[in-house]
Design an enzyme around this catalytic site. Sequence first.
Site, mmCIF file in Angstrom:
data_model
loop_
_atom_site.group_PDB
_atom_site.id
_atom_site.type_symbol
_atom_site.label_atom_id
_atom_site.label_comp_id
_atom_site.label_asym_id
_atom_site.label_seq_id
_atom_site.Cartn_x
_atom_site.Cartn_y
_atom_site.Cartn_z
ATOM 1 N N HIS A 43 0.855 -1.190 0.000
ATOM 2 C CA HIS A 43 0.000 0.000 0.000
ATOM 3 C C HIS A 43 0.883 1.229 0.000
ATOM 4 O O HIS A 43 2.104 1.105 -0.033
ATOM 5 C CB HIS A 43 -1.042 0.005 1.139
ATOM 6 C CG HIS A 43 -0.497 0.048 2.538
ATOM 7 N ND1 HIS A 43 0.019 -1.059 3.170
ATOM 8 C CD2 HIS A 43 -0.387 1.065 3.429
ATOM 9 C CE1 HIS A 43 0.407 -0.725 4.394
ATOM 10 N NE2 HIS A 43 0.187 0.563 4.582
ATOM 11 N N HIS A 45 1.585 3.653 2.135
ATOM 12 C CA HIS A 45 2.201 4.232 3.342
ATOM 13 C C HIS A 45 3.716 4.067 3.367
ATOM 14 O O HIS A 45 4.273 3.186 2.720
ATOM 15 C CB HIS A 45 1.609 3.573 4.598
ATOM 16 C CG HIS A 45 0.258 4.082 4.967
ATOM 17 N ND1 HIS A 45 -0.572 3.411 5.834
ATOM 18 C CD2 HIS A 45 -0.411 5.200 4.585
ATOM 19 C CE1 HIS A 45 -1.700 4.090 5.975
ATOM 20 N NE2 HIS A 45 -1.630 5.170 5.227
ATOM 21 N N ASP A 47 5.655 2.791 5.542
ATOM 22 C CA ASP A 47 6.232 1.508 5.966
ATOM 23 C C ASP A 47 6.257 0.478 4.829
ATOM 24 O O ASP A 47 6.739 -0.638 5.012
ATOM 25 C CB ASP A 47 5.557 0.953 7.231
ATOM 26 C CG ASP A 47 4.050 0.835 7.124
ATOM 27 O OD1 ASP A 47 3.480 1.256 6.101
ATOM 28 O OD2 ASP A 47 3.434 0.322 8.071
ATOM 29 N N HIS A 108 -6.983 -1.642 5.833
ATOM 30 C CA HIS A 108 -6.019 -0.710 6.433
ATOM 31 C C HIS A 108 -5.935 0.568 5.594
ATOM 32 O O HIS A 108 -5.801 1.668 6.124
ATOM 33 C CB HIS A 108 -4.662 -1.394 6.544
ATOM 34 C CG HIS A 108 -3.549 -0.503 6.941
ATOM 35 N ND1 HIS A 108 -3.427 0.029 8.208
ATOM 36 C CD2 HIS A 108 -2.494 -0.021 6.233
ATOM 37 C CE1 HIS A 108 -2.340 0.795 8.254
ATOM 38 N NE2 HIS A 108 -1.766 0.779 7.075
ATOM 39 N N CYS A 127 -0.254 -4.703 6.249
ATOM 40 C CA CYS A 127 -0.956 -4.072 7.374
ATOM 41 C C CYS A 127 -2.444 -4.429 7.426
ATOM 42 O O CYS A 127 -3.148 -4.065 8.370
ATOM 43 C CB CYS A 127 -0.792 -2.561 7.320
ATOM 44 S SG CYS A 127 0.919 -2.045 7.520
ATOM 45 N N LYS A 130 -3.296 -8.510 11.064
ATOM 46 C CA LYS A 130 -2.688 -8.154 12.349
ATOM 47 C C LYS A 130 -2.091 -9.377 13.042
ATOM 48 O O LYS A 130 -2.631 -10.476 12.940
ATOM 49 C CB LYS A 130 -3.766 -7.556 13.266
ATOM 50 C CG LYS A 130 -4.343 -6.242 12.751
ATOM 51 C CD LYS A 130 -3.309 -5.155 12.844
ATOM 52 C CE LYS A 130 -3.788 -3.855 12.218
ATOM 53 N NZ LYS A 130 -2.732 -2.845 12.211
ATOM 54 N N ASN A 138 -2.439 2.142 12.977
ATOM 55 C CA ASN A 138 -2.737 3.398 12.287
ATOM 56 C C ASN A 138 -3.989 3.220 11.425
ATOM 57 O O ASN A 138 -3.987 2.461 10.465
ATOM 58 C CB ASN A 138 -1.528 3.775 11.419
ATOM 59 C CG ASN A 138 -1.821 4.940 10.482
ATOM 60 O OD1 ASN A 138 -2.879 5.578 10.560
ATOM 61 N ND2 ASN A 138 -0.884 5.229 9.589
ATOM 62 N N HIS A 168 3.301 -5.958 10.586
ATOM 63 C CA HIS A 168 4.136 -5.714 11.765
ATOM 64 C C HIS A 168 4.008 -6.901 12.708
ATOM 65 O O HIS A 168 2.942 -7.493 12.826
ATOM 66 C CB HIS A 168 3.673 -4.442 12.490
ATOM 67 C CG HIS A 168 3.685 -3.228 11.606
ATOM 68 N ND1 HIS A 168 4.789 -2.418 11.459
ATOM 69 C CD2 HIS A 168 2.736 -2.711 10.790
ATOM 70 C CE1 HIS A 168 4.511 -1.444 10.604
ATOM 71 N NE2 HIS A 168 3.265 -1.600 10.178
HETATM 72 ZN ZN LIG Z 1 -0.031 1.412 6.416
#
Ligand SMILES: [Zn+2]
Length: 185
Positions: A43, A45, A47, A108, A127, A130, A138, A168
Amino acid sequence: MLVINENKGVVFDTPTDDKSSLEFINFVTNELKSEIIGLIPTHFHKDCVGGIAEFENHNIPTYASNQTIKLLKKNSQKLSKPIKTFDKNLILDIGNKKVYAKYFGEGHTKDNIVGYFPDDDAVFGGCLIKEIDANKGNIEDASIKVWSATVEKIKLKYPSAKIMIPGHGKSGGVELFDYTIKLFE
Ligand SMILES: [Zn+2]
């Protein structure tokens, strides 16, 4: 997630910055004796693309969905090399095997995609998925109302996944699907 076959590698998401991305690229090149042939951000973002400049320096092609590219540009992400685009599905050859990226819906973020390597029955959820005991993380760009439904679709597609890697934290198995579905119900 890094997938290696026949000394070729495909990476889902960069490490978060240029310095750790350079370390990562050096590790794959020198220790694993493999050439990274593609980067797939799951995506828009930081990260997922924080180290993209270092990948571009090494002439590693980026493959991103049209939706992700639109959001990257909207968020003024600097991109110095052309990106290979796809709509909802991408299949990349990695030696004699294949690696997949697929869009299942919003969660997400609006553009989040999932990676899959059938030979290990490994899913990279990014993301969207989980780790056990994680919080919602976020959610500023999230589509909370449909998140669980999107994960249900992924679970239907890969019901017996052996390796499930979240964006993560700790990887696990299919229990990460159910944990994530419950978290956003
Ligand atoms: Zn993200």
